[in-house]
Design a protein around this motif. Structure first.
Motif, PDB file in Angstrom:
ATOM      1  N   HIS A  39       3.005  -1.082  -9.834  1.00  0.00           N
ATOM      2  CA  HIS A  39       2.581  -1.431  -8.476  1.00  0.00           C
ATOM      3  C   HIS A  39       3.105  -2.772  -8.012  1.00  0.00           C
ATOM      4  O   HIS A  39       2.836  -3.174  -6.892  1.00  0.00           O
ATOM      5  CB  HIS A  39       1.052  -1.445  -8.398  1.00  0.00           C
ATOM      6  CG  HIS A  39       0.467  -0.114  -8.694  1.00  0.00           C
ATOM      7  ND1 HIS A  39       0.574   0.938  -7.823  1.00  0.00           N
ATOM      8  CD2 HIS A  39      -0.164   0.354  -9.793  1.00  0.00           C
ATOM      9  CE1 HIS A  39       0.012   2.001  -8.366  1.00  0.00           C
ATOM     10  NE2 HIS A  39      -0.442   1.677  -9.568  1.00  0.00           N
ATOM     11  N   THR A  85       0.848  -1.201   0.000  1.00  0.00           N
ATOM     12  CA  THR A  85       0.000   0.000   0.000  1.00  0.00           C
ATOM     13  C   THR A  85       0.879   1.246   0.000  1.00  0.00           C
ATOM     14  O   THR A  85       2.068   1.167   0.306  1.00  0.00           O
ATOM     15  CB  THR A  85      -0.858   0.047   1.277  1.00  0.00           C
ATOM     16  OG1 THR A  85       0.025  -0.043   2.392  1.00  0.00           O
ATOM     17  CG2 THR A  85      -1.869  -1.081   1.311  1.00  0.00           C
ATOM     18  N   ASP A  86       0.295   2.394  -0.333  1.00  0.00           N
ATOM     19  CA  ASP A  86       0.991   3.676  -0.185  1.00  0.00           C
ATOM     20  C   ASP A  86       0.533   4.300   1.141  1.00  0.00           C
ATOM     21  O   ASP A  86      -0.549   3.989   1.640  1.00  0.00           O
ATOM     22  CB  ASP A  86       0.620   4.627  -1.336  1.00  0.00           C
ATOM     23  CG  ASP A  86       1.027   4.051  -2.689  1.00  0.00           C
ATOM     24  OD1 ASP A  86       2.018   3.303  -2.732  1.00  0.00           O
ATOM     25  OD2 ASP A  86       0.327   4.333  -3.683  1.00  0.00           O
ATOM     26  N   THR A  87       1.381   5.191   1.710  1.00  0.00           N
ATOM     27  CA  THR A  87       0.974   5.917   2.918  1.00  0.00           C
ATOM     28  C   THR A  87       1.321   7.396   2.725  1.00  0.00           C
ATOM     29  O   THR A  87       1.977   7.748   1.740  1.00  0.00           O
ATOM     30  CB  THR A  87       1.736   5.392   4.161  1.00  0.00           C
ATOM     31  OG1 THR A  87       3.134   5.547   3.914  1.00  0.00           O
ATOM     32  CG2 THR A  87       1.415   3.945   4.451  1.00  0.00           C
ATOM     33  N   VAL A 123       0.049  -6.001   0.550  1.00  0.00           N
ATOM     34  CA  VAL A 123      -1.182  -6.454  -0.109  1.00  0.00           C
ATOM     35  C   VAL A 123      -1.012  -7.912  -0.548  1.00  0.00           C
ATOM     36  O   VAL A 123      -1.877  -8.751  -0.353  1.00  0.00           O
ATOM     37  CB  VAL A 123      -1.514  -5.573  -1.338  1.00  0.00           C
ATOM     38  CG1 VAL A 123      -2.783  -6.055  -2.027  1.00  0.00           C
ATOM     39  CG2 VAL A 123      -1.663  -4.127  -0.915  1.00  0.00           C
TER      40      VAL A 123
END
Ligand SMILES: Nc1ncnc2c1ncn2[C@@H]1O[C@H](COP(=O)(O)OP(=O)(O)OP(=O)(O)O)[C@@H](O)[C@H]1O
Length: 320
Positions: free
Chosen positions: A265, A231-233, A292
């Motif tokens: 991704h 995931t991105d944050t 993920v």
């Protein structure tokens, strides 16, 4: 079971086998290579059906150059292409092949019934082969290779033309040839993935040359590719890039997958062992990202070739 020493086969315009030295022990062995790699040529030489241009080979301790008939008594062969007579039934055909191998009439009939049952042909065995599906024809070809109770069988692309279910059934049957009857198997395919699951040992050939020969466990460890998605944050708006940089800092390179769909991704990397999984988990946790997925990718033979190309390039680079 099989040993070749610098075995070559040259046709006027192509070298089908190029100084191939390889040893095959008991069990189920996969012979993998792209179309034209030399797999069928090797099988024909091992059966004593086609002479080698150079080098030597032994099957069950018998020299292929002089002991072809004795080898063919002890070895079953399932050819790649459709070679079945359409007008006779599976029973008639397999009995005929059993008689050709020297079995007396009663034994030939009994062995035929047992073998056809074993490969999963029941009532259909009395119908003409011309009306069979591809899967049923492959089973008849397998049955005729097994009917004379050989010590070893050569199966040339037995999953060709089968749908995924038929393919899995065939691979299960192949495994049982060894576990139920103790017959050793040399099976060819252009798909490494399917042989990884079925074979104890895998040999990879490319352009008639030996690329790799190792036990399946070693093989999978060498070639396992991990696909990772994170995931991105707010701290790491490009989570994928953050993981890639952190892995690089720890000496683990990711593959250039820029040409593949979803490449931005997904990170791909070679995982030589368990420790790589732990490293990825730790890196992702340290960055505060969510994992993920982290999964092993099934390999196509092309990836092995690409890896070996890279190794060749590196070797050339280091050499000069
Ligand atoms: N009788 C022949 N005469 C000339 N060339 C041949 C002959 N048999 C095979 N070849 C060539 O030798 C090379 C190896 O062929 P081979 O059939 O052994 O490959 P393969 O790995 O079994 O592939 P496939 O699964 O497509 O049959 C190919 O380039 C093929 O064209």
């Amino acid at each position: 079971m099989i040993a070749t020493e610098s075995l070559s086969k040259r046709f006027p315009r192509v070298t089908a086998l190029d100084r191939l030295s390889v040893a095959v022990g008991p069990g189920v062995t996969g012979l993998v290579g792209a179309n034209g790699a030399g797999k069928s040529t090797l099988i024909k030489i091992l059966l004593g059906l086609s002479p080698a241009s150079e080098g030597r080979a032994e099957v069950l301790g018998l020299d292929v150059a002089t002991k072809g008939p004795a080898i063919r008594e002890r070895v079953g062969y399932m050819p790649e292409h459709d070679c079945l007579p359409p007008d006779v039934s599976a029973t008639e055909f397999v009995v005929h092949m059993a008689r050709m191998s020297g079995l007396p009439p009663t034994a030939a009939r009994e062995r035929t019934a047992d073998t056809l049952r074993h490969v999963g042909l029941y009532e259909e065995r009395y119908r003409p082969i011309g009306g069979y599906s591809t899967g049923m024809k492959q089973r008849v070809k397998l049955a005729q290779a097994l009917v004379h109770d050989p010590q070893l069988v050569f199966l040339d692309e037995p999953t060709n033309g089968l749908d995924p279910v038929g393919r899995d059934e065939m691979l299960g049957l192949i495994r049982r040839i060894h576990t139920d009857f103790g017959i050793s198997v040399l099976v060819t395919s252009h798909l490494l993935g399917e042989l990884e699951r079925t074979c104890d040992h895998v040999i990879v050939v490319d352009g008639g040359k030996l690329l790799r020969s190792s036990s399946t466990t070693d093989f999978t460890q060498i070639t396992t590719t991990l696909a990772i998605e994170v995931t991105d944050t707010d701290d790491h708006p490009d989570g994928t890039r953050a993981v890639r940089d952190a892995l690089h800092a720890r000496g683990v390179d990711t593959h250039d997958n820029s040409g593949l769909p979803g490449a931005g991704h997904i990170l791909l990397l070679t995982a030589p062992g368990e420790e790589t999984y732990d490293l990825v988990r730790d890196v992702v946790a340290e960055l505060g990202l969510g994992l993920v997925r982290m999964e092993q990718r099934r390999h196509h033979i092309a990836e092995v070739f690409r890896d070996s190309d890279e190794q060749r390039k590196e070797a050339v680079g280091h050499g000069g």
